[in-house]
Design a protein around this motif. Structure first.
Motif: not given
Length: 87
Positions: A32-37
């Motif tokens: 999810x952090x990758x998508x947030x980035x």
């Protein structure tokens, strides 16, 4: 039109950030952090800061989640080795 795109990008960033906080599994949090980035990179691009967007894409979408995933993998391996040694 431009204001609507900015509002949509902000809502997407807010949704992704909330999803990152709500998840309890570190692996899912990293994804999810990758998508947030990526969402932040899009937001910066929409706000006419493409250089910051490219930096965010490299660091926030790729490097940080990769380091988190590698750390989680290492910790899980060590905990599995510790359990095997106790028996």
């Amino acid at each position: 039109m431009a204001d609507a795109v900015i509002v949509l990008a902000l809502l997407f960033v807010a949704g992704c950030a909330t999803a990152a906080v709500v998840n309890r599994d570190p692996t899912r949090q990293a994804l999810v952090l990758a998508v947030l980035g990526t969402a932040l990179a899009v937001l910066f691009t929409v706000l006419q800061a493409p250089d910051v967007g490219l930096s965010q894409l490299a660091v926030g979408s790729v490097l940080t989640p990769l380091l988190i995933m590698l750390s989680v993998r290492k910790v899980r391996r060590r905990s599995a080795e510790g359990k095997d040694g106790e028996e």
